[in-house]
Enzyme design. Structure first.
Site, PDB file in Angstrom:
ATOM      1  N   SER A  64       0.825  -1.210   0.000  1.00 24.31           N
ATOM      2  CA  SER A  64       0.000   0.000   0.000  1.00 24.31           C
ATOM      3  C   SER A  64       0.860   1.261   0.000  1.00 24.31           C
ATOM      4  CB  SER A  64      -0.918   0.005   1.223  1.00 24.31           C
ATOM      5  OG  SER A  64      -1.676  -1.176   1.261  1.00 24.31           O
TER       6      SER A  64
HETATM    7  N1  SAM Z   1      -0.595  -4.911   4.037  1.00 23.19           N
HETATM    8  C1  SAM Z   1       0.136  -5.220   2.844  1.00 23.19           C
HETATM    9  C2  SAM Z   1       1.515  -4.653   2.820  1.00 23.19           C
HETATM   10  O1  SAM Z   1       1.910  -3.963   3.768  1.00 23.19           O
HETATM   11  O2  SAM Z   1       2.233  -4.967   1.867  1.00 23.19           O
HETATM   12  C3  SAM Z   1      -0.616  -4.831   1.594  1.00 23.19           C
HETATM   13  C4  SAM Z   1      -1.718  -5.755   1.340  1.00 23.19           C
HETATM   14  S1  SAM Z   1      -2.349  -5.881  -0.290  1.00 23.19           S
HETATM   15  C5  SAM Z   1      -3.003  -4.288  -0.572  1.00 23.19           C
HETATM   16  C6  SAM Z   1      -3.787  -6.885   0.125  1.00 23.19           C
HETATM   17  C7  SAM Z   1      -3.445  -8.309   0.493  1.00 23.19           C
HETATM   18  O3  SAM Z   1      -4.636  -8.929   0.991  1.00 23.19           O
HETATM   19  C8  SAM Z   1      -2.979  -9.147  -0.675  1.00 23.19           C
HETATM   20  O4  SAM Z   1      -1.728  -9.694  -0.382  1.00 23.19           O
HETATM   21  C9  SAM Z   1      -4.058 -10.245  -0.800  1.00 23.19           C
HETATM   22  O5  SAM Z   1      -3.551 -11.488  -1.220  1.00 23.19           O
HETATM   23  C10 SAM Z   1      -4.579 -10.284   0.616  1.00 23.19           C
HETATM   24  N2  SAM Z   1      -5.927 -10.848   0.798  1.00 23.19           N
HETATM   25  C11 SAM Z   1      -7.030 -10.677   0.035  1.00 23.19           C
HETATM   26  N3  SAM Z   1      -8.060 -11.367   0.566  1.00 23.19           N
HETATM   27  C12 SAM Z   1      -7.601 -11.967   1.693  1.00 23.19           C
HETATM   28  C13 SAM Z   1      -8.178 -12.810   2.679  1.00 23.19           C
HETATM   29  N4  SAM Z   1      -9.466 -13.190   2.658  1.00 23.19           N
HETATM   30  N5  SAM Z   1      -7.400 -13.222   3.705  1.00 23.19           N
HETATM   31  C14 SAM Z   1      -6.086 -12.886   3.773  1.00 23.19           C
HETATM   32  N6  SAM Z   1      -5.485 -12.097   2.864  1.00 23.19           N
HETATM   33  C15 SAM Z   1      -6.232 -11.637   1.842  1.00 23.19           C
END
Ligand code: SAM
Length: 220
Positions: A64
Site C-alpha cells: 500500500s
Molecule cells: N498490508 C500489505 C503490505 O503492507 O504490503 C498490503 C496488502 S495488499 C493491498 C492486500 C493483500 O490482501 C494481498 O496480499 C491479498 O492477497 C490479501 N488478501 C485478500 N483477501 C484476503 C483474505 N481473505 N485473507 C487474507 N489475505 C487476503
C-alpha cells in the site's frame, strides 16, 4: 543508494507525504521513519520504494501507499500494549509498522507465496512479535481473539460482522468497504454490544477474497 540516503528518503516520505496530509500520531510517524520499506519491495522496485503510491509485489498484489499505511495505523489508536490482527499481509510492511508499536501482531494472508516471503523479511529484520499465517482472513482468527485492533488491508463489499465479534470492548476495526473500484475507509469501535461507525476517507484497495469478502469469480 547508501543507508544514510535511505534514512533521508524515509524522513522526506514522512514529512511530505504523511505529516503534510494531517497524520500526527508520534508512534506512527516514528515507526514509518524507522522501518526500511525498500526491503519489502521486489528488487526492481527498490528505487521507487519511498514514492507516494502503491507498488506491485507479485501475485497480482500491492504494497500500500505509505500515506494509507500511516492513516490506517493512526486510526487504530495504538499505545503499545495491544494485540492486533492484520488481514492481508502482502509484503509484510504494514505488519512491521504494527509490530513497532503494538505488543503482538497476527497477520493473515491467503496467498502462501506472499506469506512466506513476508515472514522471511520480518524474521531477517528481527521482529519476534509478529505471527504470519496463511488463511482466509475475512473470517478473522478467533484463536488469538479478542483484538484491540483489527486492520483489513483489502477492500470488502460489506463489514464482516465476524471481525467485529473478535474485537475487545473498546477495540477498533479499520477496513475499506465499498465496490471493487472504490471504497470508504471505515472505523468501527466496539462498545459492549454497541458499535460506533466512522467513515474516514475514500480509498482504493485490491479485493478481500474469502467467505466474508468477495467471491473469487466476482473479481477475477
Ligand atoms: N498490508 C500489505 C503490505 O503492507 O504490503 C498490503 C496488502 S495488499 C493491498 C492486500 C493483500 O490482501 C494481498 O496480499 C491479498 O492477497 C490479501 N488478501 C485478500 N483477501 C484476503 C483474505 N481473505 N485473507 C487474507 N489475505 C487476503
Amino acid at each position: 543508494m547508501n543507508q544514510g540516503n535511505r534514512e533521508a528518503k524515509r524522513s522526506q516520505m514522512v514529512e511530505h507525504q504523511i505529516q503534510s496530509r494531517g497524520v500526527q500520531d508520534r508512534l506512527v510517524l516514528d515507526a514509518m521513519r524507522k522501518v526500511p520499506r525498500h526491503l519489502f519491495v521486489p528488487d526492481e522496485r527498490v528505487d521507487s520504494a519511498y514514492a507516494d503510491r502503491p507498488l506491485p509485489i507479485g501475485c497480482g498484489q500491492t504494497i500500500s501507499q505509505p500515506y494509507m499505511v500511516a492513516v490506517m495505523t493512526e486510526a487504530l489508536a495504538l499505545e503499545g500494549h495491544e494485540n492486533v490482527l492484520e488481514i492481508g499481509t502482502g509484503s509484510g510492511y504494514q505488519a512491521a509498522i504494527l509490530a513497532e508499536i503494538a505488543d503482538h501482531v497476527v497477520s493473515l494472508e491467503r496467498q502462501p507465496d506472499l506469506a512466506g516471503a513476508a515472514a522471511e523479511t520480518l524474521k531477517d529484520l528481527g521482529y519476534v512479535n509478529v505471527e504470519i499465517l496463511v488463511g482466509d482472513g475475512s473470517k478473522g482468527y478467533p484463536e488469538r481473539a479478542p483484538y484491540d485492533g483489527i486492520v483489513v488491508t483489502a477492500g470488502a463489499p460489506d463489514m464482516p460482522h465476524v471481525l467485529i465479534e473478535q474485537l475487545a470492548d473498546g477495540g477498533r476495526l479499520v477496513i475499506p468497504v465499498g465496490n471493487s473500484f472504490h471504497q470508504t475507509l471505515t472505523r468501527v469501535t466496539r462498545r459492549g454490544d454497541a458499535r460506533e461507525i466512522e467513515k474516514l476517507e475514500g480509498c482504493v484497495f485490491v479485493p478481500l477474497i474469502g467467505e466474508y469478502g468477495w467471491k473469487e469469480s466476482e473479481v477475477e
